[in-house]
Design an enzyme around this catalytic site. Structure first.
Site, PDB file in Angstrom:
ATOM      1  N   ARG A 235      36.610  32.880  38.650  1.00 59.71           N
ATOM      2  CA  ARG A 235      37.108  33.210  37.316  1.00 59.71           C
ATOM      3  C   ARG A 235      37.818  31.988  36.760  1.00 59.71           C
ATOM      4  NH1 ARG A 235      34.099  36.761  36.886  1.00 59.71           N
ATOM      5  NH2 ARG A 235      34.517  38.987  36.710  1.00 59.71           N
ATOM      6  N   HIS A 283      29.023  31.111  32.263  1.00 66.92           N
ATOM      7  CA  HIS A 283      29.339  32.337  33.004  1.00 66.92           C
ATOM      8  C   HIS A 283      28.065  33.154  33.251  1.00 66.92           C
ATOM      9  CE1 HIS A 283      32.535  35.616  33.961  1.00 66.92           C
ATOM     10  NE2 HIS A 283      31.414  35.802  34.670  1.00 66.92           N
TER      11      HIS A 283
HETATM   12  P1  NDP Z   1      35.214  40.439  47.288  1.00 70.73           P
HETATM   13  O1  NDP Z   1      36.304  41.359  46.867  1.00 70.73           O
HETATM   14  O2  NDP Z   1      34.113  40.956  48.131  1.00 70.73           O
HETATM   15  O3  NDP Z   1      35.828  39.174  48.041  1.00 70.73           O
HETATM   16  C1  NDP Z   1      36.987  38.528  47.624  1.00 70.73           C
HETATM   17  C2  NDP Z   1      37.373  37.484  48.654  1.00 70.73           C
HETATM   18  O4  NDP Z   1      38.490  36.758  48.149  1.00 70.73           O
HETATM   19  C3  NDP Z   1      37.785  38.103  49.993  1.00 70.73           C
HETATM   20  O5  NDP Z   1      37.371  37.283  51.047  1.00 70.73           O
HETATM   21  C4  NDP Z   1      39.310  38.071  49.880  1.00 70.73           C
HETATM   22  O6  NDP Z   1      39.993  37.994  51.117  1.00 70.73           O
HETATM   23  C5  NDP Z   1      39.518  36.786  49.124  1.00 70.73           C
HETATM   24  N1  NDP Z   1      40.837  36.767  48.519  1.00 70.73           N
HETATM   25  C6  NDP Z   1      41.344  37.603  47.580  1.00 70.73           C
HETATM   26  N2  NDP Z   1      42.621  37.286  47.303  1.00 70.73           N
HETATM   27  C7  NDP Z   1      42.915  36.223  48.092  1.00 70.73           C
HETATM   28  C8  NDP Z   1      44.074  35.435  48.275  1.00 70.73           C
HETATM   29  N3  NDP Z   1      45.205  35.675  47.606  1.00 70.73           N
HETATM   30  N4  NDP Z   1      44.021  34.426  49.178  1.00 70.73           N
HETATM   31  C9  NDP Z   1      42.897  34.180  49.884  1.00 70.73           C
HETATM   32  N5  NDP Z   1      41.760  34.893  49.751  1.00 70.73           N
HETATM   33  C10 NDP Z   1      41.769  35.903  48.863  1.00 70.73           C
HETATM   34  O7  NDP Z   1      34.634  39.812  45.922  1.00 70.73           O
HETATM   35  P2  NDP Z   1      33.166  39.252  45.645  1.00 70.73           P
HETATM   36  O8  NDP Z   1      32.821  38.275  46.695  1.00 70.73           O
HETATM   37  O9  NDP Z   1      32.229  40.365  45.402  1.00 70.73           O
HETATM   38  O10 NDP Z   1      33.394  38.528  44.225  1.00 70.73           O
HETATM   39  C11 NDP Z   1      34.336  37.495  44.085  1.00 70.73           C
HETATM   40  C12 NDP Z   1      34.534  37.162  42.618  1.00 70.73           C
HETATM   41  O11 NDP Z   1      33.407  36.483  42.089  1.00 70.73           O
HETATM   42  C13 NDP Z   1      34.661  38.360  41.666  1.00 70.73           C
HETATM   43  O12 NDP Z   1      35.946  38.922  41.723  1.00 70.73           O
HETATM   44  C14 NDP Z   1      34.392  37.708  40.324  1.00 70.73           C
HETATM   45  O13 NDP Z   1      35.596  37.217  39.758  1.00 70.73           O
HETATM   46  C15 NDP Z   1      33.472  36.552  40.664  1.00 70.73           C
HETATM   47  N6  NDP Z   1      32.119  36.736  40.135  1.00 70.73           N
HETATM   48  C16 NDP Z   1      31.641  35.819  39.236  1.00 70.73           C
HETATM   49  C17 NDP Z   1      30.375  35.939  38.733  1.00 70.73           C
HETATM   50  C18 NDP Z   1      29.817  34.914  37.826  1.00 70.73           C
HETATM   51  O14 NDP Z   1      28.713  35.099  37.300  1.00 70.73           O
HETATM   52  N7  NDP Z   1      30.499  33.793  37.626  1.00 70.73           N
HETATM   53  C19 NDP Z   1      29.501  37.060  39.097  1.00 70.73           C
HETATM   54  C20 NDP Z   1      30.097  37.961  40.057  1.00 70.73           C
HETATM   55  C21 NDP Z   1      31.367  37.793  40.540  1.00 70.73           C
HETATM   56  P3  NDP Z   1      39.843  39.161  52.235  1.00 70.73           P
HETATM   57  O15 NDP Z   1      38.490  38.924  52.861  1.00 70.73           O
HETATM   58  O16 NDP Z   1      40.953  38.900  53.167  1.00 70.73           O
HETATM   59  O17 NDP Z   1      39.948  40.461  51.496  1.00 70.73           O
HETATM   60  C1  OXD Z   2      31.043  39.644  37.572  1.00 69.65           C
HETATM   61  C2  OXD Z   2      30.732  38.598  36.603  1.00 69.65           C
HETATM   62  O1  OXD Z   2      32.220  39.822  37.891  1.00 69.65           O
HETATM   63  O2  OXD Z   2      29.623  38.615  36.025  1.00 69.65           O
HETATM   64  O3  OXD Z   2      30.104  40.301  38.031  1.00 69.65           O
HETATM   65  O4  OXD Z   2      31.523  37.688  36.382  1.00 69.65           O
END
Ligand code: NDP
Ligand code: OXD
Length: 320
Positions: A235, A283
């Site tokens: 993000r 994005h």
């Molecule tokens: P998940 O919830 O599956 O994974 C999030 C990861 O981030 C986990 O490993 C989590 O740790 C880690 N995390 C969260 N907070 C912290 C912190 N404070 N310190 C360290 N690690 C942290 O999310 P997804 O993988 O499904 O998606 C991730 C992000 O990708 C979405 O939230 C979205 O913002 C972005 N996204 C962007 C897209 C785009 O087109 N640009 C499309 C889809 C998603 P833990 O394993 O310990 O829980």
């Molecule tokens: C998502 C994105 O969060 O598109 O799926 O950014």
């Protein structure tokens, strides 16, 4: 039953909602599917599927049972102070979206690794100039911040190509072939062995602004690429855009690829568009395909109506 409504609440007006309304209506004949703004009795709305809805739009839906993000991230929902308390919020976890993200990550990592921009520039100048220092993937250390659904898949695919991959998450992960670092205490070690940093974190109160100059200065200085590279598809709120520009200018960073920005669309006046070290994508690293995502959410709604629990419900306190 047919009186119950699924409301699609997306930014971009009725045109943007139309493909979603159509995709849900085909899958959920027992529900009325409406777009935000349609004349619907709020007391009939049981479900909302939302992407960047106007804040407050979900505040007065007394029969609301669940809210579904149309993407993997839920920051757009949790930022709405009018989001009804106590209603479960579920997100997209779907192989179609996951594969799309890994495609994008592989493309960007390989582009930096194999100097795609340099050779594109050379071709424009009809210049044959091979770089004999090109390292092999195994000599390049990629660090994936966020080892969730998307980070783990991307990390595994990067490792298959041969990169030396590590990951960092909040709690400790145990993934075969992946060096896993956890929490603030291990962040420095993770950064210090990273040549290409791939950010796939969610935007939460804990991660906002994390990717700043202080963090970028802790990336490896002894890598084979001639300087560290940042790739962010998490993000925009995770990064400090001014810091990234300053780090590119003073050599802390060699290059950056950004898919996400604090304000989207990225302002035409932003220097990020024109900086020679920056690659911008709009994005679209992993778009939510209405057919794939409607399959997932319709399945969730049918399960919920049959009395089964929802999957992929986010923890509102953790904010992801
Ligand atoms: P998940 O919830 O599956 O994974 C999030 C990861 O981030 C986990 O490993 C989590 O740790 C880690 N995390 C969260 N907070 C912290 C912190 N404070 N310190 C360290 N690690 C942290 O999310 P997804 O993988 O499904 O998606 C991730 C992000 O990708 C979405 O939230 C979205 O913002 C972005 N996204 C962007 C897209 C785009 O087109 N640009 C499309 C889809 C998603 P833990 O394993 O310990 O829980
Ligand atoms: C998502 C994105 O969060 O598109 O799926 O950014």
């Amino acid at each position: 039953m047919a009186d119950d409504v699924l409301m699609v609440a997306v930014d971009g007006g009725p045109g943007a909602a139309a493909p979603w309304v159509e995709a849900f209506a085909r899958r959920l004949p027992d529900l009325a599917v409406a777009a935000l703004g349609d004349a619907v009795d709020p007391a009939r709305v049981r479900y909302v599927a939302a992407w960047k809805h106007p804040h407050g739009a979900l505040a007065a839906l007394p029969a609301l049972e669940a809210v579904f993000s149309l993407g993997a991230g839920v920051d757009h929902l949790l930022a709405d102070p009018g989001l009804p308390a106590g209603v479960p919020v579920a997100r997209v976890v779907d192989p179609d979206l996951t594969n799309r993200m890994s495609e994008w990550v592989l493309l960007q990592v390989l582009s930096h690794h194999r100097q795609a921009r340099r050779y594109a520039r050379q071709q424009a100048e009809s210049r044959w100039d091979d770089d004999p220092r090109q390292p092999a993937a195994r000599a390049v250390r990629v660090g994936v911040m966020g080892l969730g659904v998307l980070g783990l898949d991307a990390a595994a695919k990067l490792a298959l190509v041969g990169f030396d991959v590590a990951g960092w998450s909040r709690s400790r992960r145990d993934a075969p072939g992946l060096a896993c670092y956890a929490g603030a205490a291990e962040l420095d070690d993770f950064l210090g062995r990273t040549d290409i940093l791939v950010v796939l974190l969610p935007l939460t109160p804990d991660t906002a602004g994390l990717v700043d100059a202080g963090l970028l200065r802790r990336l490896a200085r002894d890598g084979r690429l001639g300087g560290p590279v940042l790739i962010n598809a998490g993000r925009g709120g995770l990064q400090r855009e001014d810091d990234i520009l300053a780090c590119l200018d003073d050599g802390t960073l060699r290059a950056a690829t950004l898919d996400v920005f604090a304000r989207e669309p990225l302002d035409r006046a932003s220097p990020l568009w024109r900086h020679p070290g920056v690659t911008v994508t709009p994005h679209n690293a992993a778009l939510s395909d209405p057919e794939a995502v409607a399959d997932l959410i319709a399945g969730q709604i049918l399960a919920h109506r049959a009395g089964r629990p929802l999957d992929h419900v986010v923890d509102r306190v953790r904010a992801y």
